[in-house]
Design a protein around this motif. Structure first.
Motif, short mmCIF file in Angstrom:
data_model
loop_
_atom_site.label_atom_id
_atom_site.label_comp_id
_atom_site.label_asym_id
_atom_site.label_seq_id
_atom_site.Cartn_x
_atom_site.Cartn_y
_atom_site.Cartn_z
N GLY A 18 0.62 -0.46 -4.50
CA GLY A 18 -0.25 0.46 -3.61
C GLY A 18 -1.05 1.03 -4.83
O GLY A 18 -1.00 1.08 -5.87
N LEU A 42 -7.43 -1.23 2.30
CA LEU A 42 -6.18 -2.08 2.91
C LEU A 42 -6.32 -1.96 4.28
O LEU A 42 -6.84 -1.27 4.98
CB LEU A 42 -5.16 -0.99 2.60
CG LEU A 42 -3.56 -1.49 2.98
CD1 LEU A 42 -3.16 -2.48 2.13
CD2 LEU A 42 -2.71 -0.17 2.71
N GLY A 64 0.91 -1.31 -0.02
CA GLY A 64 -0.07 0.05 -0.04
C GLY A 64 0.88 1.30 0.08
O GLY A 64 0.28 2.35 -0.29
#
Length: 374
Positions: free
Chosen positions: A98, A117, A91
């Motif tokens: 990400g 996430l 992330g």
């Protein structure tokens, strides 16, 4: 300058805790030292929200790392003795997949189409790195700030994979104050017209939102005691002031502006939003039928050191005590270290003088008295 960064391709698909999955994802990591024949001298470090995997310098990349004075040959995390691993969070934008990464399905950046996430996803991605190196049990798992929460998730999700743990300035769940601050940081970014629902570029970039988010962060990372000691009410010299209504007048304002300017273009705003929200969502009580203590009691390790600082307003000392008590109740031998540093939450990054003997001492004792494997 070389790059010490290495990459692990995650299993594809990689399922995410809150739904959705990633295809063709990878995480960035760096290692220092040598893994011994028994593969039992590995130390994994999980980072706060913004650092990369470059914890300390090495031959391939001699630039200083984010924990330069803590890790390296002869330092607290002694890379002559330990095989140290630092993973960039899933992330993030420092090499791991990400929101800023390209979605293989579209060839465009994920932006807000990146799945929700959770820090459990960060933990599972880090565990995949460790497993890929042929390590079945870490000698020690170290987690700082957000990484401390990821570390708790790691130990819960992968029982028996960690022998000892060092918990640094973290929490078993975010407190309302920390959530409120992060919520304002995210709001500052989202209200910047250049954020544009996550669709921005170098020409139209949410500089103002990121700047305010960073200033809010820096204010809460330190303590009122330190602000008073460093700046008092000292005003800027007339030539340093802005010639506009309500412009910067005090030294502390100028300090914050400098911090913000250095940060703004170094971290992707969407990645910031995702990781910030993941920190708010994490709650170890989910694993203990609504009880933090019951959640912590499910973590099986041999020993732990829990470090906190009395001036930390984001992750207060009382939350470190909670972690220490919970791990002790789970059967671990726990050392609790309460430091008096004026530097607040950032102390683990800047007050090396106090943190280094604690962390180094614990690791030395660990190396001196290896426990039998379970």
């Amino acid at each position: 300058m070389g790059d010490a960064r290495r990459y692990l391709d995650l299993p594809s698909p990689f399922p995410m805790k809150r739904g959705g999955e990633l295809h063709g994802a990878h995480v960035a990591y760096e290692t220092w030292g040598t893994l011994n024949a028994a593969r039992d001298n590995a130390v994994l470090v999980l980072t706060g929200l913004s650092p990369s995997a470059h914890m300390t310098s090495c031959d391939e990349d001699p630039s200083p790392g984010w924990w330069q004075d803590m890790a390296g040959p002869g330092k607290a995390i002694d890379t002559d003795r330990w095989f140290a691993i630092c993973v960039n969070s899933l992330g993030s934008d420092k090499g791991s997949t990400g929101p800023a990464s390209l979605d293989p399905a579209t060839g465009e950046p994920y932006r807000l189409s990146f799945p929700e996430l959770a820090l459990e996803d960060v933990a599972n991605a880090a565990h995949a790195v460790v497993a890929s190196l042929g390590i079945t049990q870490l000698a020690c798992l170290i987690g700082c700030s957000m990484g401390g929460m990821s570390a708790l998730a790691y130990m819960l999700l992968h029982p028996g994979s960690v022998r000892a743990h060092i918990s640094v300035d973290t929490a078993p769940q975010a407190q309302p104050f920390a959530i409120a601050i992060r919520s304002l940081q995210r709001e500052a970014i989202r209200l910047d017209r250049h954020w544009n629902e996550g669709v921005y570029d170098d020409a139209n970039y949410p500089d103002i939102g990121m700047s305010i988010a960073r200033k809010l962060g820096v204010i809460t990372y330190r303590s009122a005691m330190e602000w008073n000691g460093r700046f008092a009410r000292i005003r800027l010299d007339p030539e340093q002031r802005e010639d506009e209504p309500f412009g910067r007048e005090f030294q502390v304002e100028s300090y914050l502006e400098g911090h913000a300017r250095r940060f703004v273009r170094t971290f992707d705003p969407n990645c910031y939003l995702y990781l910030s929200r993941a920190s708010d969502w994490f709650d170890i009580a989910e694993y203990g039928h609504g009880s933090v203590q019951e959640g912590l009691k499910r973590i099986c390790i041999e020993q732990a050191m829990v470090i906190g600082v009395s001036t930390d307003i984001l992750f207060p000392l009382q939350q470190q005590e909670q972690i220490a008590e919970g791990l002790q109740a789970a059967g671990a031998k726990v050392e609790f270290v309460a430091l008096d540093s004026p530097q607040g939450h950032d102390a683990f990054l800047v007050d090396i003088e106090h943190y280094s003997p604690a962390i180094g001492g614990f690791l030395n004792r660990l190396a001196a008295a290896p426990s039998p494997r379970w």
